[in-house]
Scaffold this motif. Structure first.
Motif, PDB file in Angstrom:
ATOM      1  N   MET A   1      -5.397 -25.162  15.591  1.00 46.38           N
ATOM      2  CA  MET A   1      -5.528 -23.791  15.156  1.00 46.38           C
ATOM      3  C   MET A   1      -5.594 -23.802  13.630  1.00 46.38           C
ATOM      4  SD  MET A   1      -3.249 -20.390  16.108  1.00 46.38           S
ATOM      5  CE  MET A   1      -2.410 -21.323  17.321  1.00 46.38           C
ATOM      6  N   TYR A   2      -6.285 -22.806  13.087  1.00 45.00           N
ATOM      7  CA  TYR A   2      -6.482 -22.702  11.640  1.00 45.00           C
ATOM      8  C   TYR A   2      -6.098 -21.313  11.163  1.00 45.00           C
ATOM      9  CZ  TYR A   2      -8.634 -27.199  11.869  1.00 45.00           C
ATOM     10  OH  TYR A   2      -8.819 -28.546  12.050  1.00 45.00           O
ATOM     11  N   ALA A   3      -5.667 -21.238   9.900  1.00 44.69           N
ATOM     12  CA  ALA A   3      -5.211 -19.973   9.333  1.00 44.69           C
ATOM     13  C   ALA A   3      -5.942 -19.675   8.032  1.00 44.69           C
ATOM     14  CB  ALA A   3      -3.710 -20.010   9.074  1.00 44.69           C
ATOM     15  N   ARG A   4      -6.406 -18.450   7.923  1.00 44.41           N
ATOM     16  CA  ARG A   4      -6.948 -17.928   6.669  1.00 44.41           C
ATOM     17  C   ARG A   4      -5.872 -16.989   6.127  1.00 44.41           C
ATOM     18  NH1 ARG A   4     -11.305 -14.759   8.246  1.00 44.41           N
ATOM     19  NH2 ARG A   4     -12.693 -16.518   8.123  1.00 44.41           N
ATOM     20  N   VAL A   5      -5.438 -17.247   4.891  1.00 42.32           N
ATOM     21  CA  VAL A   5      -4.380 -16.448   4.286  1.00 42.32           C
ATOM     22  C   VAL A   5      -4.939 -15.769   3.041  1.00 42.32           C
ATOM     23  CG1 VAL A   5      -2.033 -16.445   3.359  1.00 42.32           C
ATOM     24  CG2 VAL A   5      -2.674 -18.093   5.143  1.00 42.32           C
ATOM     25  N   THR A   6      -4.824 -14.448   3.015  1.00 36.93           N
ATOM     26  CA  THR A   6      -5.285 -13.661   1.877  1.00 36.93           C
ATOM     27  C   THR A   6      -4.071 -13.003   1.242  1.00 36.93           C
ATOM     28  OG1 THR A   6      -7.382 -13.234   3.000  1.00 36.93           O
ATOM     29  CG2 THR A   6      -6.840 -11.818   1.132  1.00 36.93           C
ATOM     30  N   PHE A   7      -3.928 -13.188  -0.066  1.00 38.14           N
ATOM     31  CA  PHE A   7      -2.835 -12.606  -0.833  1.00 38.14           C
ATOM     32  C   PHE A   7      -3.377 -11.474  -1.691  1.00 38.14           C
ATOM     33  CE2 PHE A   7      -2.003 -17.092  -0.190  1.00 38.14           C
ATOM     34  CZ  PHE A   7      -0.701 -17.112   0.280  1.00 38.14           C
ATOM     35  N   ALA A   8      -2.615 -10.380  -1.794  1.00 37.63           N
ATOM     36  CA  ALA A   8      -3.070  -9.252  -2.609  1.00 37.63           C
ATOM     37  C   ALA A   8      -1.869  -8.507  -3.184  1.00 37.63           C
ATOM     38  CB  ALA A   8      -3.918  -8.294  -1.780  1.00 37.63           C
ATOM     39  N   THR A   9      -2.129  -7.802  -4.268  1.00 35.50           N
ATOM     40  CA  THR A   9      -1.124  -6.958  -4.906  1.00 35.50           C
ATOM     41  C   THR A   9      -1.663  -5.538  -4.966  1.00 35.50           C
ATOM     42  OG1 THR A   9      -0.416  -8.823  -6.260  1.00 35.50           O
ATOM     43  CG2 THR A   9       0.293  -6.644  -6.975  1.00 35.50           C
ATOM     44  N   THR A  10      -0.793  -4.582  -4.709  1.00 38.21           N
ATOM     45  CA  THR A  10      -1.169  -3.177  -4.766  1.00 38.21           C
ATOM     46  C   THR A  10      -0.008  -2.393  -5.359  1.00 38.21           C
ATOM     47  OG1 THR A  10      -2.041  -1.323  -3.485  1.00 38.21           O
ATOM     48  CG2 THR A  10      -0.348  -2.644  -2.431  1.00 38.21           C
ATOM     49  N   GLN A  11      -0.237  -1.137  -5.627  1.00 38.61           N
ATOM     50  CA  GLN A  11       0.864  -0.280  -6.030  1.00 38.61           C
ATOM     51  C   GLN A  11       1.752  -0.064  -4.807  1.00 38.61           C
ATOM     52  OE1 GLN A  11       1.357   0.535  -9.179  1.00 38.61           O
ATOM     53  NE2 GLN A  11      -0.498  -0.606  -9.642  1.00 38.61           N
ATOM     54  N   PRO A  12       3.089  -0.086  -4.990  1.00 48.20           N
ATOM     55  CA  PRO A  12       3.978   0.092  -3.830  1.00 48.20           C
ATOM     56  C   PRO A  12       3.672   1.352  -3.014  1.00 48.20           C
ATOM     57  CG  PRO A  12       5.239  -0.647  -5.716  1.00 48.20           C
ATOM     58  CD  PRO A  12       3.832  -0.375  -6.206  1.00 48.20           C
ATOM     59  N   ASP A  13       3.192   2.414  -3.647  1.00 46.20           N
ATOM     60  CA  ASP A  13       2.910   3.642  -2.909  1.00 46.20           C
ATOM     61  C   ASP A  13       1.596   3.584  -2.127  1.00 46.20           C
ATOM     62  OD1 ASP A  13       1.338   3.721  -5.238  1.00 46.20           O
ATOM     63  OD2 ASP A  13       1.428   5.899  -5.355  1.00 46.20           O
ATOM     64  N   LYS A  14       0.847   2.495  -2.241  1.00 50.61           N
ATOM     65  CA  LYS A  14      -0.414   2.327  -1.505  1.00 50.61           C
ATOM     66  C   LYS A  14      -0.277   1.413  -0.287  1.00 50.61           C
ATOM     67  CE  LYS A  14      -2.985   4.778  -4.269  1.00 50.61           C
ATOM     68  NZ  LYS A  14      -3.398   6.096  -3.836  1.00 50.61           N
ATOM     69  N   ILE A  15       0.886   0.825  -0.090  1.00 48.32           N
ATOM     70  CA  ILE A  15       1.052  -0.130   1.014  1.00 48.32           C
ATOM     71  C   ILE A  15       0.813   0.533   2.366  1.00 48.32           C
ATOM     72  CG2 ILE A  15       2.745  -1.547   2.248  1.00 48.32           C
ATOM     73  CD1 ILE A  15       3.654  -2.587  -0.453  1.00 48.32           C
ATOM     74  N   ASP A  16       1.273   1.759   2.541  1.00 48.25           N
ATOM     75  CA  ASP A  16       1.038   2.437   3.822  1.00 48.25           C
ATOM     76  C   ASP A  16      -0.447   2.693   4.053  1.00 48.25           C
ATOM     77  OD1 ASP A  16       3.714   2.453   4.587  1.00 48.25           O
ATOM     78  OD2 ASP A  16       4.090   4.405   3.664  1.00 48.25           O
ATOM     79  N   ASP A  17      -1.187   2.978   2.974  1.00 48.93           N
ATOM     80  CA  ASP A  17      -2.634   3.180   3.092  1.00 48.93           C
ATOM     81  C   ASP A  17      -3.328   1.880   3.499  1.00 48.93           C
ATOM     82  OD1 ASP A  17      -2.309   5.841   2.302  1.00 48.93           O
ATOM     83  OD2 ASP A  17      -2.671   5.372   0.193  1.00 48.93           O
ATOM     84  N   VAL A  18      -2.922   0.777   2.877  1.00 49.55           N
ATOM     85  CA  VAL A  18      -3.499  -0.522   3.233  1.00 49.55           C
ATOM     86  C   VAL A  18      -3.152  -0.864   4.681  1.00 49.55           C
ATOM     87  CG1 VAL A  18      -3.532  -3.001   2.725  1.00 49.55           C
ATOM     88  CG2 VAL A  18      -3.462  -1.351   0.845  1.00 49.55           C
ATOM     89  N   THR A  19      -1.913  -0.604   5.077  1.00 54.73           N
ATOM     90  CA  THR A  19      -1.477  -0.875   6.449  1.00 54.73           C
ATOM     91  C   THR A  19      -2.336  -0.114   7.448  1.00 54.73           C
ATOM     92  OG1 THR A  19       0.782  -1.309   5.736  1.00 54.73           O
ATOM     93  CG2 THR A  19       0.469  -0.714   8.050  1.00 54.73           C
ATOM     94  N   LYS A  20      -2.631   1.131   7.156  1.00 54.17           N
ATOM     95  CA  LYS A  20      -3.461   1.945   8.049  1.00 54.17           C
ATOM     96  C   LYS A  20      -4.863   1.347   8.187  1.00 54.17           C
ATOM     97  CE  LYS A  20      -5.073   6.734   8.710  1.00 54.17           C
ATOM     98  NZ  LYS A  20      -5.650   6.396   9.964  1.00 54.17           N
ATOM     99  N   VAL A  21      -5.456   0.933   7.084  1.00 53.30           N
ATOM    100  CA  VAL A  21      -6.796   0.323   7.132  1.00 53.30           C
ATOM    101  C   VAL A  21      -6.752  -0.982   7.930  1.00 53.30           C
ATOM    102  CG1 VAL A  21      -8.647  -0.715   5.755  1.00 53.30           C
ATOM    103  CG2 VAL A  21      -7.560   1.409   4.988  1.00 53.30           C
ATOM    104  N   MET A  22      -5.729  -1.784   7.696  1.00 52.95           N
ATOM    105  CA  MET A  22      -5.612  -3.054   8.418  1.00 52.95           C
ATOM    106  C   MET A  22      -5.476  -2.807   9.926  1.00 52.95           C
ATOM    107  SD  MET A  22      -5.935  -5.358   6.146  1.00 52.95           S
ATOM    108  CE  MET A  22      -5.544  -6.750   7.148  1.00 52.95           C
ATOM    109  N   ARG A  23      -4.633  -1.863  10.305  1.00 57.39           N
ATOM    110  CA  ARG A  23      -4.365  -1.573  11.721  1.00 57.39           C
ATOM    111  C   ARG A  23      -5.555  -0.905  12.413  1.00 57.39           C
ATOM    112  NH1 ARG A  23      -0.349   2.137  11.258  1.00 57.39           N
ATOM    113  NH2 ARG A  23      -1.955   3.729  11.261  1.00 57.39           N
TER     114      ARG A  23
END
Length: 97
Positions: A1-23
């Motif tokens: 099995m192989y893993a692609r790992v992406t790291f990112a930084t955002t404003q703390p108040d945008k994490i829920d927005d990113v979570t919604k897009v990811m989900r």
């Protein structure tokens, strides 16, 4: 099995927005990709950091999404919410529990 790992930084108040897009958008698209096994989105709310771990059956399956432009399409969905450019790393899964 192989893993692609992406790291990112955002404003703390945008994490829920990113979570919604990811989900709601990225994960459903990933599920349609050949060889896709699973995805995890990990966040550190206080630091405004996130990490996406995508798991793939084979290295070829993982890399196909990058050469086809699929990976860039998915990243583009969250780039407006990020504080900088995401970084990408590849790993082989050597132990699974």
């Amino acid at each position: 099995m192989y893993a692609r790992v992406t790291f990112a930084t955002t404003q703390p108040d945008k994490i829920d927005d990113v979570t919604k897009v990811m989900r709601d958008s990225v994960l459903p698209a990933l599920k349609k990709q050949k060889g896709f096994k699973n995805m995890f989105f990990l966040v550190n709310r206080n630091a405004g950091k996130g990490m996406v771990i995508g798991l793939w059956n084979t290295e070829a399956d993982m890399m196909a999404g990058e050469s086809s432009g699929f990976y860039r399409e998915q990243v583009a969905k969250v780039v407006p919410l990020l504080a900088g450019s995401p970084t990408l790393e590849h790993y082989e899964v050597s132990v699974k529990g």
